[in-house]
Enzyme design. Structure first.
Site, mmCIF file in Angstrom:
data_model
loop_
_atom_site.group_PDB
_atom_site.id
_atom_site.type_symbol
_atom_site.label_atom_id
_atom_site.label_comp_id
_atom_site.label_asym_id
_atom_site.label_seq_id
_atom_site.Cartn_x
_atom_site.Cartn_y
_atom_site.Cartn_z
ATOM 1 N N GLY A 13 -20.166 29.812 -21.838
ATOM 2 C CA GLY A 13 -18.902 29.149 -22.106
ATOM 3 C C GLY A 13 -19.081 28.074 -23.151
ATOM 4 O O GLY A 13 -19.012 28.325 -24.349
ATOM 5 N N ASP A 49 -12.614 24.713 -34.967
ATOM 6 C CA ASP A 49 -12.019 23.447 -35.394
ATOM 7 C C ASP A 49 -10.505 23.592 -35.573
ATOM 8 O O ASP A 49 -9.721 22.783 -35.074
ATOM 9 C CB ASP A 49 -12.657 22.960 -36.701
ATOM 10 C CG ASP A 49 -14.040 22.379 -36.489
ATOM 11 O OD1 ASP A 49 -14.337 21.948 -35.355
ATOM 12 O OD2 ASP A 49 -14.830 22.355 -37.447
ATOM 13 N N ARG A 94 -8.755 24.091 -32.294
ATOM 14 C CA ARG A 94 -8.589 22.866 -31.500
ATOM 15 C C ARG A 94 -7.332 22.109 -31.906
ATOM 16 O O ARG A 94 -6.658 21.520 -31.062
ATOM 17 C CB ARG A 94 -9.841 22.002 -31.647
ATOM 18 C CG ARG A 94 -10.994 22.541 -30.830
ATOM 19 C CD ARG A 94 -12.335 21.983 -31.233
ATOM 20 N NE ARG A 94 -13.380 22.646 -30.447
ATOM 21 C CZ ARG A 94 -14.630 22.807 -30.812
ATOM 22 N NH1 ARG A 94 -15.029 22.322 -31.991
ATOM 23 N NH2 ARG A 94 -15.497 23.427 -30.042
ATOM 24 N N GLN A 136 12.516 -1.053 -13.826
ATOM 25 C CA GLN A 136 11.395 -1.348 -14.708
ATOM 26 C C GLN A 136 10.207 -0.415 -14.489
ATOM 27 O O GLN A 136 9.523 -0.031 -15.442
ATOM 28 C CB GLN A 136 10.953 -2.804 -14.514
ATOM 29 C CG GLN A 136 10.030 -3.308 -15.612
ATOM 30 C CD GLN A 136 9.700 -4.775 -15.461
ATOM 31 O OE1 GLN A 136 9.064 -5.165 -14.490
ATOM 32 N NE2 GLN A 136 10.142 -5.584 -16.410
ATOM 33 N N GLU A 166 -10.947 26.221 -25.950
ATOM 34 C CA GLU A 166 -11.351 25.794 -27.296
ATOM 35 C C GLU A 166 -12.343 24.629 -27.227
ATOM 36 O O GLU A 166 -12.381 23.772 -28.113
ATOM 37 C CB GLU A 166 -10.133 25.399 -28.150
ATOM 38 C CG GLU A 166 -9.175 26.527 -28.435
ATOM 39 C CD GLU A 166 -9.795 27.640 -29.252
ATOM 40 O OE1 GLU A 166 -10.025 27.446 -30.443
ATOM 41 O OE2 GLU A 166 -10.051 28.703 -28.695
#
Length: 379
Positions: A131, A240, A243, A279, A363
């Protein structure tokens, strides 16, 4: 860096927005319940040019830049993370390997069909015991004259069973480690290739994630992608971009969850006023909005660097890491704001939470992203 979108990018995003509102969102909950692969939506994306968004016009694609593709993934994921990951896989690691590393013959054979959505692309790297350590694959390809014999198997392969072509990584020389890994283009109808176990997933219902089994598969030398031993380099260069795509998917999911939580908080009345006036809820919504904006800037920054041909590995890891962690926080808070309703399938936010989790895993896990980022800091 200026992230103002140009005219082409604005037109493309408007087209995708319309498609998501009219086609994707109405089908999203149905896909999640039936877990059916959304072939109809895939074909429509092909007709719109989305399946070939990053393919040059010379090969039948739309010829748009990488940021345009990322914008499309973000908007589609806002409607259906399942549909987005099918397109993301098809493009970033299914089609771009052929565009970047293929021969002219390979490009002309596959890219026009991939661009039209007539063929879906997939990428086969992961194995049962390989993996995060991608260099430890055991699937082998033995050269015999003008062909290779492929044996072994892959697991957790997105689009498996529906893909027309797989980019398969196999060891051609185990003694060389990752330098002995080679990439191949494998047609889905090749003898000896079979589809194994289909995974039952926590989220992304409708996305086909299956095991691939190779038994004496004959692959012609002309189907080798790049040179022998170049496979690991090819895989790492593609991850890359993948991702950034996963970051965009996470962002789209988180945006949908935020919008649902904000709308609910303005409608839900407790103690005689809408809960958005309290809030505690305001702080949660403010944090969610801030995380979304920060993730968007990281993703667009990385995508712009890629489009400009500049180094972007560190930025891609940062974008994926931050966006996926933000998606988990935003979707969790969305469920909390809706309370018990958020925990039921009557509302969408529980689906967003299930779909978001995988973006921290595939990824490259977020732990791996931190290792990669740290390596860049030492250079």
């Amino acid at each position: 860096m200026d992230f103002s979108l140009n005219e082409d990018q604005l037109m493309m995003r408007k087209m995708v927005l319309d498609f998501v509102e009219e086609e994707v969102i109405p089908q999203a909950m149905i896909i999640d319940k039936t877990q059916e692969f959304p072939l109809t939506l895939i074909r429509k994306m092909g007709q719109l040019g989305l399946m070939g968004i990053s393919i040059p016009e010379a090969f039948g694609g739309s010829g748009l830049d990488f940021l345009s593709y990322i914008l499309a993934i973000e908007e589609i994921a806002r409607g259906s993370a399942t549909t987005a990951i099918i397109l993301e896989t098809h493009t970033s690691i299914g089609t771009l390997p052929i565009l970047y590393f293929g021969t002219e013959e390979q490009k002309r054979k596959y890219l026009p069909k991939l661009a039209r959505g007539e063929m879906i692309g997939a990428f086969a790297l992961t194995e049962s015991n390989s993996g995060s350590d991608a260099s430890s694959i055991v699937t082998s390809a033995e050269r015999r004259g003008d062909h290779y014999i492929l044996n072994g198997g892959k697991r957790f392969i997105t689009n498996a069973g529906y893909a027309g072509v797989y980019t398969v990584l196999a060891s051609t020389n185990r003694a060389l480690g990752n330098k002995g890994i080679t990439a191949f283009l494998l047609d889905a109808n090749t003898s000896g290739l079979s589809i194994g176990k289909a995974e039952e997933q926590m989220g992304l219902h409708g996305s086909s994630t299956c095991e691939l089994i190779f038994e004496d598969v004959i692959i012609p030398v002309e189907n080798r992608l790049g040179e022998e031993g170049q496979g690991f380099k090819i895989a790492m260069s593609l991850l890359d971009g993948g991702r950034i795509g996963v970051g965009a998917q996470a962002l789209g999911i988180a945006q949908a969850a935020f919008e649902a939580a904000l709308a609910y908080s303005q409608e839900r009345v407790q103690f005689k006023k809408a809960i958005c006036n309290f809030q505690g809820i305001q702080f949660m919504l403010a944090d969610m909005a801030t995380q979304l904006e920060a993730a968007r800037f990281l993703i667009y920054h990385a995508a712009t660097l890629q489009s400009l041909g500049l180094p972007y590995s560190k930025e891609a890891s940062m974008a994926k890491l931050f966006a996926s962690d933000a998606a988990m926080k935003v979707t969790t808070d969305a469920v909390q704001i809706l309370g018990v309703y958020g925990y039921t399938r009557e509302y969408k936010v529980e689906r967003y939470l299930r779909d978001a989790k995988i973006t921290q895993i595939y990824e490259g896990t977020n732990q791996i992203q931190r290792i990669l980022i740290a390596k860049h800091l030492r250079k």
